[in-house]
Structure formats: structure tokens, C-alpha cells
Design an enzyme around this catalytic site. Structure first.
Site, PDB file in Angstrom:
ATOM      1  N   GLU A   1      -6.249  -4.401  10.600  1.00 56.79           N
ATOM      2  CA  GLU A   1      -5.190  -3.286  10.925  1.00 56.79           C
ATOM      3  C   GLU A   1      -5.388  -2.474  12.029  1.00 56.79           C
ATOM      4  O   GLU A   1      -6.228  -1.798  12.018  1.00 56.79           O
ATOM      5  CB  GLU A   1      -5.169  -2.523   9.844  1.00 56.79           C
ATOM      6  CG  GLU A   1      -4.923  -3.115   8.188  1.00 56.79           C
ATOM      7  CD  GLU A   1      -4.181  -2.186   7.243  1.00 56.79           C
ATOM      8  OE1 GLU A   1      -3.092  -2.325   7.009  1.00 56.79           O
ATOM      9  OE2 GLU A   1      -4.742  -0.977   7.175  1.00 56.79           O
TER      10      GLU A   1
ATOM     11  N   SER B   1       2.681  -1.770  10.403  1.00 54.65           N
ATOM     12  CA  SER B   1       4.193  -1.800  10.535  1.00 54.65           C
ATOM     13  C   SER B   1       4.612  -3.186  10.373  1.00 54.65           C
ATOM     14  O   SER B   1       5.834  -3.704  11.081  1.00 54.65           O
ATOM     15  CB  SER B   1       4.246  -1.271  12.141  1.00 54.65           C
ATOM     16  OG  SER B   1       4.059   0.077  12.031  1.00 54.65           O
TER      17      SER B   1
ATOM     18  N   ASN C   1       0.875  -1.095  -0.081  1.00 47.18           N
ATOM     19  CA  ASN C   1      -0.033   0.057   0.007  1.00 47.18           C
ATOM     20  C   ASN C   1       0.667   1.294   0.054  1.00 47.18           C
ATOM     21  O   ASN C   1       1.368   1.798   1.159  1.00 47.18           O
ATOM     22  CB  ASN C   1      -0.877   0.061   1.178  1.00 47.18           C
ATOM     23  CG  ASN C   1      -1.764   1.219   1.401  1.00 47.18           C
ATOM     24  OD1 ASN C   1      -1.840   1.965   0.386  1.00 47.18           O
ATOM     25  ND2 ASN C   1      -2.447   1.296   2.369  1.00 47.18           N
TER      26      ASN C   1
ATOM     27  N   GLY D   1       1.527   2.751  10.825  1.00 43.89           N
ATOM     28  CA  GLY D   1       2.719   3.839  10.326  1.00 43.89           C
ATOM     29  C   GLY D   1       3.086   4.404  11.579  1.00 43.89           C
ATOM     30  O   GLY D   1       4.010   5.505  11.917  1.00 43.89           O
TER      31      GLY D   1
ATOM     32  N   HIS E   1      -9.844   1.771   4.483  1.00 48.52           N
ATOM     33  CA  HIS E   1      -8.721   1.764   5.177  1.00 48.52           C
ATOM     34  C   HIS E   1      -8.956   2.957   6.283  1.00 48.52           C
ATOM     35  O   HIS E   1      -9.687   3.788   6.193  1.00 48.52           O
ATOM     36  CB  HIS E   1      -7.819   2.320   4.166  1.00 48.52           C
ATOM     37  CG  HIS E   1      -6.268   2.243   4.850  1.00 48.52           C
ATOM     38  ND1 HIS E   1      -5.641   3.164   5.749  1.00 48.52           N
ATOM     39  CD2 HIS E   1      -5.209   1.438   4.740  1.00 48.52           C
ATOM     40  CE1 HIS E   1      -4.514   3.040   6.152  1.00 48.52           C
ATOM     41  NE2 HIS E   1      -4.340   1.895   5.717  1.00 48.52           N
TER      42      HIS E   1
ATOM     43  N   LYS F   1       0.185   4.173  -0.693  1.00 46.11           N
ATOM     44  CA  LYS F   1      -0.698   5.399  -0.145  1.00 46.11           C
ATOM     45  C   LYS F   1      -0.126   6.562  -1.167  1.00 46.11           C
ATOM     46  O   LYS F   1      -0.085   6.368  -2.210  1.00 46.11           O
ATOM     47  CB  LYS F   1      -0.108   5.810   1.279  1.00 46.11           C
ATOM     48  CG  LYS F   1      -0.485   4.474   2.198  1.00 46.11           C
ATOM     49  CD  LYS F   1      -0.268   4.770   3.631  1.00 46.11           C
ATOM     50  CE  LYS F   1      -0.361   3.526   4.330  1.00 46.11           C
ATOM     51  NZ  LYS F   1      -0.417   3.506   5.728  1.00 46.11           N
TER      52      LYS F   1
ATOM     53  N   GLU G   1      -7.213   5.310   7.029  1.00 49.32           N
ATOM     54  CA  GLU G   1      -6.893   6.746   6.797  1.00 49.32           C
ATOM     55  C   GLU G   1      -8.308   7.214   5.945  1.00 49.32           C
ATOM     56  O   GLU G   1      -8.429   8.215   6.102  1.00 49.32           O
ATOM     57  CB  GLU G   1      -5.728   6.542   6.086  1.00 49.32           C
ATOM     58  CG  GLU G   1      -4.597   6.524   6.890  1.00 49.32           C
ATOM     59  CD  GLU G   1      -3.301   5.988   6.373  1.00 49.32           C
ATOM     60  OE1 GLU G   1      -3.368   5.910   5.000  1.00 49.32           O
ATOM     61  OE2 GLU G   1      -2.350   5.430   6.920  1.00 49.32           O
TER      62      GLU G   1
END
Ligand code: PGA
Length: 245
Positions: free
Chosen positions: A173, A209, A20, A179, A104, A22, A106
């Protein structure tokens, strides 16, 4: 940690390792990554690159004769129309995608996506023959309040309402691990994966991570079927190391 027997190894599917990227990598950087990756990876994983929209089409031509697949990082819940700046499922297909990441954390946090929108998106993705990777996970506060299972269950029930699970991948996740450099321990991740497998018989991959130093251990857990890799997927060498584990 549980050791897998040789037999278990043989019957298990290859892990699905997804990069991913991003909002990283322009076209030149994407091409360079793929050129390096093709030289470095062996055959031990199924690989999907979630590149930026602008890089997808060129990567499609580069990956034509390889086993590496492409995916979109998001898409709109409508199939077409007056949605300035949005990308549809059929556009992703057209650019060479077989997968799409939906829900996701985010997207949930910065773009206020709800489980209901994600549910709509999953249905549209499936209709367009894209395999969604549906992300769920708890915050640190929720984990500390022992709400992990109820949060994940609630997200999945809403996101997957009326959806045939067979063609969906679930990504667990934990938000506190994304991150941050903090990874769930293999045991913490396995516990949640096992819980999800009890409800949904499909592939469940871990994200948060994941890196060469911890991937092998995470991927050796019986219910962790792959990884969704952010930071460590930006470098071809470290991503290849995870794929070759
Ligand atoms: P990370 O990201 O590997 O950088 O934690 C994972 C993700 O957001 O999918």
C-alpha cells in the site's frame, strides 16, 4: 499491459478482495451493506470484510452460509491482560474473524506502531489461527528518492522475522495512494509486487485508491493477487463491481 493467456487465468488463484471499512459503519449500516452485497457478488473473488469490532459478531451470523469472510482491522500483541480498550486475537476469532490487518500505515502513523510490534502481533495472530494481512509501503518522498524497494524490503524483513510466510498475506500500500484518489499505475504496482514476490512466495495484494475504474487493470497484472479497498469498499455496489471483475 501484459495480456494473460487463458491458461494463466486457469492456474491463478481467485483474487482476494478485502474491504477495509476503517472507522465507518455502525451495526445497522453494516447489516444493510451485507444484505446488498450478498445479492450483488458473483463467485469470482475471495472476499473478506474488515468491519468495525462492534459489527463483527452480527455479521458473522449473517455470513454463516456464505463464502464471505470476516477480519479485524487491528489487534493487540499480547494475548490478554491489563490493556484497557484493546482487542485480542482470540476475541477476534471468537467474533468470527479469520483474518486480521496488521501494520496498516494509519496504525503506524497515528498509533506509532513499529515493525517490531507488528512482528509480535503477526506471531500472536498466527498462533491463534488468524491470517494476517501485513501492510507495507513507501511515502511519496521515499518514492521520489528511489527508496521504494529498500523501504519495503526493510519493513518486510523486520515484520516477518521468524514468521512462516505460508499463512501470511502481504498488502503493498503506497502511502501516497491511500485515500488520496491517486492510484499507483498497474505498472508501478506490479514492479513492487514482483520485487516482493522475489523474496516471499505468498499472496500479495494491492491497496491505495483501488476502485471499479482501475481494479480490473490492476488485478490483471501477473503479481497482483487481490486488493485491499478502503473508500470504494463503503458502497456495496462499487465493492461488488471490484469483486466481480
Ligand atoms: P483507500 O484505502 O482505498 O481508501 O485508498 C486503502 C487502505 O487504506 O487500505
Amino acid at each position: 499491459m501484459k495480456e494473460k493467456s487463458q491458461d494463466q487465468k486457469i492456474v491463478r488463484m481467485k483474487p482476494l478482495i478485502a474491504a477495509n471499512w476503517k472507522m465507518n459503519k455502525d451495526i445497522a449500516e453494516s447489516k444493510e451493506f451485507v444484505n446488498r452485497l450478498l445479492k450483488l457478488v458473483d463467485n469470482s473473488s475471495e472476499i473478506v470484510l474488515f468491519a468495525s469490532f462492534t459489527s463483527l459478531y452480527i455479521l458473522r451470523t449473517m455470513l454463516e452460509h456464505s463464502r464471505i469472510k470476516l477480519g479485524g482491522q487491528n489487534m493487540h500483541s499480547e494475548e490478554k491482560g491489563t490493556y484497557t480498550g484493546e482487542v485480542s486475537a482470540s476475541m477476534l476469532k471468537d467474533a468470527g474473524c479469520e483474518y486480521v490487518i496488521l501494520g496498516h500505515s494509519e496504525r503506524r502513523q497515528y498509533f506509532h506502531e513499529t515493525d517490531e510490534t507488528i512482528n509480535k502481533k503477526i506471531k500472536v495472530a498466527l498462533k491463534n489461527k488468524l491470517m494476517p494481512i501485513v501492510c507495507v509501503g513507501e511515502t511519496l518522498e521515499q518514492r521520489e528518492n528511489s527508496e521504494t524497494e529498500s523501504v519495503v524490503k526493510n519493513q518486510l524483513e523486520k515484520c516477518l522475522k521468524g514468521v512462516k510466510i505460508k499463512n501470511v498475506v502481504i498488502a503493498y500500500e503506497p502511502i501516497w495512494a491511500i485515500g488520496t484518489g491517486k492510484t499507483a499505475t498497474p505498472e508501478q504496482a506490479e514492479e513492487v509486487h514482483k520485487f516482493i514476490k522475489g523474496m516471499y512466495k505468498t499472496r500479495i495484494i494491492y491497496g491505495g485508491s483501488m476502485k471499479p475504474e482501475n481494479a480490473k487493470e490492476l488485478l490483471s497484472m501477473p503479481d497482483i493477487d487481490g486488493g485491499l479497498v478502503g473508500g470504494a469498499s463503503l458502497d456495496a455496489k462499487s465493492f461488488a463491481e471490484i469483486c466481480n471483475d
